[in-house]
Design an enzyme around this catalytic site. Structure first.
Site, PDB file in Angstrom:
ATOM      1  CB  ALA A  39      45.367  25.037  32.707  1.00  0.00           C
TER       2      ALA A  39
ATOM      3  CE1 TYR B  22      49.144  34.619  18.421  1.00  0.00           C
ATOM      4  CE2 TYR B  22      48.205  36.967  17.968  1.00  0.00           C
ATOM      5  CZ  TYR B  22      48.222  35.720  18.655  1.00  0.00           C
ATOM      6  OH  TYR B  22      47.164  35.710  19.689  1.00  0.00           O
TER       7      TYR B  22
END
Length: 254
Positions: A10, A153
């Site tokens: 966050a 990825y």
């Protein structure tokens, strides 16, 4: 009674935008990340602008002991987590397999796959016991296809896609919803991290078209979690209009 949402990663980008959006909509939020100063800044912003309560937890999702200690030590009033947003993730490097940097691979695997698993493992038993909850996994267009020099990825985000499907099956008897939100190109710290601080290369990724913003993805997450209990928005792919695949764009010269 207010619902509680825990958002990993966050401290910037999507996670920060999601935390702000859920706080705005009346959720109490637990914000987590590795950068204490940024957590404190976000905590103050939420407290100033919204009536929602906020609790900041500083830990690394890659470390299971830290995850377990942080979640198990939550005060009673914060312990019943209704919504888990597995957002923490990153891409590092853009190399072919034969030129890959092993440390980059390990960072992506440890964060994008193992971190998501660790947090889910600690929080989901409470949801199972209460027979209620919602897990939101932030995937990627990279989990829907593959592009050159991004194999590892892409593999981690394919794993998120598979895990989201498997979680949905495992959670089905317990009335727990599972949503995957897959962004295309979003202008956050993503490319800056991928190119290890090279701002010029990061800027090139978003040149010549209108990219997504973090708020666009926060909108999608809120849409999913705000549905009636019998509705599960299972899989959402959000792309800029100028993007067709992970590496195919329509860019205009300026």
């Amino acid at each position: 009674m207010r619902k509680i949402a825990l958002i990993t990663g966050a401290t910037s980008g999507l996670g920060r935008a999601i935390a702000l959006r859920l706080a705005k909509e009346g959720y109490d939020v637990i914000i987590t990340g590795r950068r204490q100063e940024r957590l404190e800044e976000l905590e103050k912003e939420i407290e100033i602008n919204y009536e929602s309560k906020v609790l900041a937890l500083c830990f690394d999702v890659r470390n299971y002991t830290e995850v377990e200690d942080a979640i198990s030590s939550l005060p009673e009033e914060w312990s019943k987590i209704d919504i888990l947003v597995n957002n923490a993730g990153l891409a590092v490097g853009l190399n072919s397999i034969q030129e890959g940097v092993v440390d980059d691979w390990e960072r992506m695997i440890d964060t994008n796959i193992k971190g998501l698993l660790y947090v889910t493992r600690v929080i989901s038993p409470g949801m199972v016991a209460r027979k209620s909850g919602h897990i939101v996994n932030i995937g990627s267009i990279a989990g829907k296809g593959v592009y050159p020099n991004g194999a590892v990825y892409c593999a981690t985000k394919h794993a998120v896609n598979a895990l989201s499907q498997g979680m949905r099956m495992d959670m089905l008897p317990y009335n727990i919803r599972v949503t995957q939100v897959c962004p295309g190109a979003v202008n956050t710290e993503f490319s800056l991290v991928r190119f290890k601080g090279n701002q010029g290369r990061a800027d090139q990724v978003y040149a010549g078209y209108e990219e997504l913003t973090a708020d666009n993805i926060a909108d999608a997450v809120y849409y999913a979690v705000s549905q009636p209990p019998h509705v599960d928005i299972q899989d959402v792919l959000v792309m800029p209009t100028a993007q067709a695949t992970g590496n195919m764009f329509h860019k205009e010269e300026k």
